[in-house]
Write a protein that holds these residues in place. Structure first.
Motif, mmCIF file in Angstrom:
data_model
loop_
_atom_site.group_PDB
_atom_site.id
_atom_site.type_symbol
_atom_site.label_atom_id
_atom_site.label_comp_id
_atom_site.label_asym_id
_atom_site.label_seq_id
_atom_site.Cartn_x
_atom_site.Cartn_y
_atom_site.Cartn_z
ATOM 1 N N VAL A 763 32.724 46.403 44.674
ATOM 2 C CA VAL A 763 33.860 46.713 43.808
ATOM 3 C C VAL A 763 34.331 48.115 44.177
ATOM 4 O O VAL A 763 33.592 49.088 44.005
ATOM 5 C CB VAL A 763 33.459 46.643 42.320
ATOM 6 C CG1 VAL A 763 34.679 46.858 41.433
ATOM 7 C CG2 VAL A 763 32.779 45.316 42.005
ATOM 8 N N ALA A 764 35.542 48.227 44.705
ATOM 9 C CA ALA A 764 36.055 49.532 45.136
ATOM 10 C C ALA A 764 37.527 49.652 44.786
ATOM 11 O O ALA A 764 38.265 48.654 44.793
ATOM 12 C CB ALA A 764 35.855 49.714 46.642
ATOM 13 N N VAL A 786 42.016 46.580 38.813
ATOM 14 C CA VAL A 786 43.469 46.615 38.668
ATOM 15 C C VAL A 786 43.921 48.012 38.262
ATOM 16 O O VAL A 786 44.896 48.559 38.781
ATOM 17 C CB VAL A 786 43.939 45.575 37.619
ATOM 18 C CG1 VAL A 786 45.445 45.681 37.399
ATOM 19 C CG2 VAL A 786 43.561 44.171 38.076
ATOM 20 N N THR A 787 43.231 48.608 37.335
ATOM 21 C CA THR A 787 43.521 49.979 36.919
ATOM 22 C C THR A 787 42.207 50.719 36.762
ATOM 23 O O THR A 787 41.205 50.149 36.328
ATOM 24 C CB THR A 787 44.280 50.027 35.584
ATOM 25 O OG1 THR A 787 43.520 49.342 34.589
ATOM 26 C CG2 THR A 787 45.646 49.367 35.711
ATOM 27 N N GLY A 788 42.233 51.991 37.104
ATOM 28 C CA GLY A 788 41.051 52.822 36.894
ATOM 29 C C GLY A 788 39.864 52.369 37.702
ATOM 30 O O GLY A 788 39.972 51.846 38.800
ATOM 31 N N GLY A 813 43.869 36.936 45.941
ATOM 32 C CA GLY A 813 44.194 37.919 44.916
ATOM 33 C C GLY A 813 44.009 37.438 43.499
ATOM 34 O O GLY A 813 44.591 38.014 42.570
ATOM 35 N N GLN A 814 43.177 36.396 43.310
ATOM 36 C CA GLN A 814 43.012 35.887 41.952
ATOM 37 C C GLN A 814 42.330 36.912 41.053
ATOM 38 O O GLN A 814 41.620 37.803 41.521
ATOM 39 C CB GLN A 814 42.209 34.583 41.970
ATOM 40 C CG GLN A 814 40.757 34.734 42.370
ATOM 41 C CD GLN A 814 40.105 33.364 42.615
ATOM 42 O OE1 GLN A 814 40.601 32.549 43.385
ATOM 43 N NE2 GLN A 814 38.980 33.116 41.939
ATOM 44 N N ALA A 815 42.576 36.788 39.753
ATOM 45 C CA ALA A 815 42.035 37.729 38.780
ATOM 46 C C ALA A 815 40.557 37.436 38.524
ATOM 47 O O ALA A 815 40.152 36.286 38.390
ATOM 48 C CB ALA A 815 42.817 37.645 37.482
ATOM 49 N N VAL A 816 39.760 38.503 38.472
ATOM 50 C CA VAL A 816 38.335 38.415 38.176
ATOM 51 C C VAL A 816 38.015 39.495 37.149
ATOM 52 O O VAL A 816 38.464 40.639 37.290
ATOM 53 C CB VAL A 816 37.476 38.627 39.440
ATOM 54 C CG1 VAL A 816 35.995 38.564 39.104
ATOM 55 C CG2 VAL A 816 37.830 37.615 40.521
ATOM 56 N N THR A 817 37.264 39.130 36.133
ATOM 57 C CA THR A 817 36.865 40.107 35.116
ATOM 58 C C THR A 817 35.369 40.355 35.214
ATOM 59 O O THR A 817 34.571 39.415 35.242
ATOM 60 C CB THR A 817 37.196 39.594 33.698
ATOM 61 O OG1 THR A 817 38.608 39.401 33.603
ATOM 62 C CG2 THR A 817 36.763 40.601 32.648
ATOM 63 N N LEU A 829 36.012 45.212 33.133
ATOM 64 C CA LEU A 829 36.761 45.776 34.242
ATOM 65 C C LEU A 829 37.568 44.648 34.870
ATOM 66 O O LEU A 829 37.007 43.705 35.427
ATOM 67 C CB LEU A 829 35.798 46.387 35.263
ATOM 68 C CG LEU A 829 36.386 47.291 36.350
ATOM 69 C CD1 LEU A 829 37.050 48.521 35.732
ATOM 70 C CD2 LEU A 829 35.289 47.728 37.320
ATOM 71 N N ASP A 830 38.895 44.715 34.727
ATOM 72 C CA ASP A 830 39.762 43.695 35.303
ATOM 73 C C ASP A 830 39.985 43.996 36.779
ATOM 74 O O ASP A 830 40.399 45.112 37.149
ATOM 75 C CB ASP A 830 41.103 43.660 34.571
ATOM 76 C CG ASP A 830 40.957 43.183 33.137
ATOM 77 O OD1 ASP A 830 40.069 42.349 32.891
ATOM 78 O OD2 ASP A 830 41.721 43.659 32.266
#
Length: 892
Positions: A763-764, A786-788, A813-817, A829-830
């Motif tokens: 995660v970077a 996505v942010t921060g 580019g799918q969303a992962v939480t 962390l989105d």
């Protein structure tokens, strides 16, 4: 031909792609398209005509527009050639050897495992500057290189005979990129009934240097290169194309190195990471080919995928001076006659403007190539006691902060440039005429990019002054730039370690990452060869050479840098005296004496510490992507983590995990070698992952180096120990990092080692292109917040990480939480999945490239798969002396 109206035949009967007709057939004007896209589309059209690419995929390549960047579209195409250096090339060949064995054990046709395109490996990353001065330095280091690397070179000679389409340039000839420019480059290729534009990838990130000759090329990891070597098509997410317009010309006294370092900082700030750059404008005409190559070489440092200069008359003149055959020059000219002339308003994503007139003498450091400083600001790099600009270097107290202990003229960036080398030699000559000497604490060395450099310096009587100051030719190879700088004198090492001194190295290289040049040297400064000579004479960084003296002459009078700097007219006159003709390779006796096995399969030896059959193609090695549940953070890192932090390239310390492993195998302390030299041994490389002494892990309680906190026990242990515990307990590991994760080399072992540690996700905030694709190819998931990032997340105590949205893998580019649970509670962390194309998704679905390749080659196998045995050697009696001379690049 009716199905492909844009395919033509030339007078020699070879087919070629009429690029203008290709784009017209798809409703496009080729004159409005960047040349980079035209070259990729030409390659794609050839693959389509051969039935390797669909018409729809070709239409995507031809239909590129600036709006396509970032949409998930991808361009697929073949490459014409692959170039390797030994540090990354031998691991690639090790993988091919292992794949052959896996196919054989499963009853498949192992003969299918062969390079499908021409592959050349240049052995240049293995030499160490053990002896740095004197006329015998080169011979000593070459002999020592052969002794230390005997098994590696046996393997290389075996591979040259065992694999088709593979040739090898033996050690002692030069650096891959300069040899590429001088002899290997094709510009236009004739092969397999086709005439086509040269398109090349290499397992060194600085393959981009070939862009100085107008050839499209870039660096890839060895894993991606394996795909191309085996005949696969490469894939790029629809790229961002950036035009860099150069105007003006470099002022007198300003070098191409100054321009390259200035552009590196400026382009990095412009945000060109992953972009494909094209250099145009009136300033290009003011740059010679070597100057263009110096700038193109640094593309990895400013983050670009490629850096393409025009294919113009300067290129043809360069090739002719380097002895290109008349027939080949005719082929290039014939191909250029069919090329497209760009019109007005070519479509780019961005246009940038850079004025060469504004470049000033510059250096970069202390730990990244984009940390450019004006020459006058260099003393500010050194902090702590004893750092004033007027600080003397000679005192009864010995070394002081800022003293230079290594001064190396090295690497492809600068020793490919005759202007730079002649200027350096003239600075040395002028210093000698004034009776100046290099202080005893400075370890000097010269490792030219090719033998041609030494030849023209010798012809011009300019080798002698360099030798007199301690810059005798000690190697033709990468040497100091990859950390093979050799040992410091014991009394120097004792002072640095005992007093915690911040001492310096100055080098004319392109990389200066932490602990790369020498583990004891904290400040590593990139500069032109001429400035390396000047600072070697000065002996310290703590002096502003724009106004302070470099040193004193024989009479004790101060000597300024301007007193030593040669007149530009003299440099030009000497450049005009350099002879022309083809470069020649020399085959050292130590290379031809390397007897070894023959036959289609490498005999893996149980006691080997260089080559162990890797596990990558064994059944069950690759695992499909799963949701993270109860995963543990192995490392929490900040910004700018390089591939040198992840997988060091330099000497193996005896007290390191790898050093202890090798010692247990009976390897003497003085024979541990380098991490680059042990890349055929995955056990050594696993232990070397994250072994950089300057690694800063927030889970290590302030302790630098390869340490982390094991979550369950709370102990601070070596990274490899924590990873082994997690693997034993069936716990997935995760790495958390900041911006620019994986910047640096095209180093597949940075990804391979990460995977072997049991890491399933990184995660970077941002990834460098090559490392991101390498992670995907070993089945490690790259995620970007996505942010921060980690702000506000408690890193004390136990931490667990879980995910939702990671499976199924349904779109780029799918969303992962991520759910991060710590002592302070739970935070989310989105993220987005940093797989950007369908090809990258398919690789993750398969568990990585190794698994996909294994399945492809075993699809028609006759028997059941078998696990890798402890020793998958040859049957008795199959070992013999190899004679692969037909595959070794010889003199002439």
């Amino acid at each position: 031909m009716t199905d492909f109206p844009y395919i033509r035949s030339d007078a020699d009967g070879d087919r070629y792609v009429d690029v203008a007709a290709l784009f017209a057939a798809h409703g496009q004007d080729a004159g409005q398209v960047p040349r980079t896209i035209r070259l990729l589309a030409e390659a794609a059209a050839r693959a389509c005509a051969e039935g390797r690419l669909s018409a729809a995929e070709l239409a995507t390549a031809v239909g590129w527009t600036p709006q396509a960047a970032g949409t998930g579209q991808e361009l697929r195409f073949p490459v014409g050639r692959v170039v390797l250096q030994d540090a990354s090339g031998l691991p690639l060949l090790t993988d091919l050897a292992a794949l052959r064995d896996a196919v054989r054990r499963a009853g498949g046709d192992a003969a299918q495992v062969n390079p499908a395109v021409p592959v050349t490996m240049v052995i240049d990353h293995s030499v160490t500057i053990e002896q740095n001065r004197g006329p015998g330095a080169f011979a000593h280091n070459l002999k020592r290189e052969a002794e230390v690397n005997a098994e590696r070179y046996q393997f290389a000679r075996w591979a040259a005979a065992a694999f088709d389409n593979l040739s090898i340039v033996p050690p002692g000839n030069g650096i891959i990129h300069q040899i590429h420019m001088e002899t290997l480059v094709e510009v236009v290729s004739r092969r397999d009934g086709w005439r086509f534009s040269d398109l090349v990838i290499g397992t060194d990130s600085h393959t981009t240097m070939i862009g100085g000759l107008g050839v499209l090329g870039w660096g890839t990891g060895g894993i991606e290169a394996e795909e191309a070597v085996l005949g696969g098509l490469l894939s790029l997410p629809a790229p961002e194309l950036v035009e860099v317009e150069l105007c003006g010309k470099l002022p007198p006294g300003v070098s191409a190195t100054d321009a390259a370092l200035t552009l590196t900082q400026w382009l990095r700030r412009q945000g060109v990471v992953g972009a494909l750059l094209e250099f145009h404008g009136p300033g290009v005409a003011a740059l010679g080919i070597a100057d263009r190559a110096t700038i193109a070489n640094m593309a990895p440092e400013y983050g670009a995928t490629s850096a393409l200069f025009p294919l113009d008359a300067e290129v043809l003149t360069y090739l002719e001076r380097n002895g290109a055959p008349r027939e080949h020059l005719q082929t290039i000219r014939a191909h250029l006659l069919t090329d497209v002339q760009p019109g007005e308003g070519v479509a780019y994503n961005r246009r940038l403007h850079f004025d060469l007139d504004l470049v000033i003498p510059s250096v970069a450091g202390p730990s990244r190539p984009d940390q450019r400083l004006p020459l006058a600001a260099l003393p500010s790099v050194i902090e702590g006691p004893g750092s004033p600009a007027a600080l003397p270097t000679a005192s009864d107290e010995g070394l002081r902060a800022g003293d230079i202990v290594i001064a190396a003229i090295t690497s492809c960036t600068n020793t490919a440039n005759p202007d730079a080398m002649i200027t350096a030699a003239l600075v040395a000559r002028n210093a000698l005429r004034r009776g100046m000497k290099v202080p005893a604490h400075v370890r000097t060395s010269l490792a030219p990019g090719s033998r041609r450099v030494a030849e023209y310096l010798g012809q011009l009587d300019l080798l002698a002054p360099l030798e007199a100051l301690g810059f005798a030719v000690s190697a033709f190879g990468c040497a100091t730039c990859v950390g093979n700088s050799g040992p410091l004198a014991p009394q120097i090492s004792r002072q640095i370690s005992g007093r915690g001194l911040n001492v310096a190295a100055v080098l004319s290289g392109n990389r200066n990452f932490e602990a790369r040049i020498h583990p004891l040297v904290r400040s590593n400064i990139l500069m032109s060869p001429a400035l390396v000579v000047a600072f070697a004479l000065c002996g310290t960084l703590c002096r502003d050479l724009t106004r302070d003296p470099v040193g004193t002459d024989a009479a004790g009078h101060p000597v300024l840098l301007s007193d030593l700097w040669p007149d530009e007219a003299e440099v030009r006159a000497l450049l005009g005296r350099i002879g022309s003709g083809p470069a020649h390779f020399v085959t050292p006796e130590s290379w031809t004496e390397q007897a070894g096995p023959v036959g289609p399969f490498w005999p893996w030896q149980p006691g080997s510490t260089h080559f162990i059959e890797p596990p990558f193609f064994a059944p069950g090695f690759s695992a499909q992507v799963r949701e993270l549940a109860g995963a543990r953070p192995l490392l929490v890192l900040g910004d700018g983590v390089t591939t040198d932090h992840i997988s060091p390239v330099g000497p193996i310390a005896s007290e390191s995990e790898t050093g202890r492993y090798l010692a247990a195998k009976g390897v003497a302390t003085g024979r541990l070698g380098t991490y680059a030299g042990r890349r055929g041994n995955h056990e050594a490389m696993l232990r070397g992952t994250f072994a950089n002494a300057r690694l800063r892990n927030l889970l290590a309680d302030g302790r630098d180096g390869p340490w982390t906190r094991h979550m369950t026990s709370g102990e601070i242990v070596p990274v490899t120990s924590a990873a082994a515990r997690y693997r034993r307990d069936g716990v997935a590991a995760v790495i958390l990092a900041g911006d620019g994760y994986g910047m640096g080399s095209a180093r597949d072992w940075a990804a391979k080692g990460t995977r072997l540690l049991g890491v399933r996700a990184v995660v970077a905030r941002s990834f460098e292109r090559i490392h991101r694709t390498n992670l995907i190819r070993v089945g490690v998931v790259p995620l970007r917040p996505v942010t921060g990032g980690l702000e506000g997340i408690d890193l004390t105590g136990e931490i667990e990480i879980s995910s939702t949205g990671l499976t199924p893998l349904h779109q780029p580019g799918q969303a992962v939480t991520l759910t991060i649970t710590s002592a302070a509670g739970t935070a989310t962390l989105d993220c987005v999945l940093e797989a950007r194309t369908e090809t990258e998704l398919d690789l993750l679905r398969a568990g990585g490239l190794f698994e996909r390749v294994r399945r492809d080659f075993l699809a028609n196998a006759a028997g059941p798969e078998q696990d890798v045995p402890e020793s998958a050697g040859m049957p008795p009696g199959r070992a013999a002396v190899a004679d692969p001379e037909r595959k070794i690049v010889q003199d002439g």
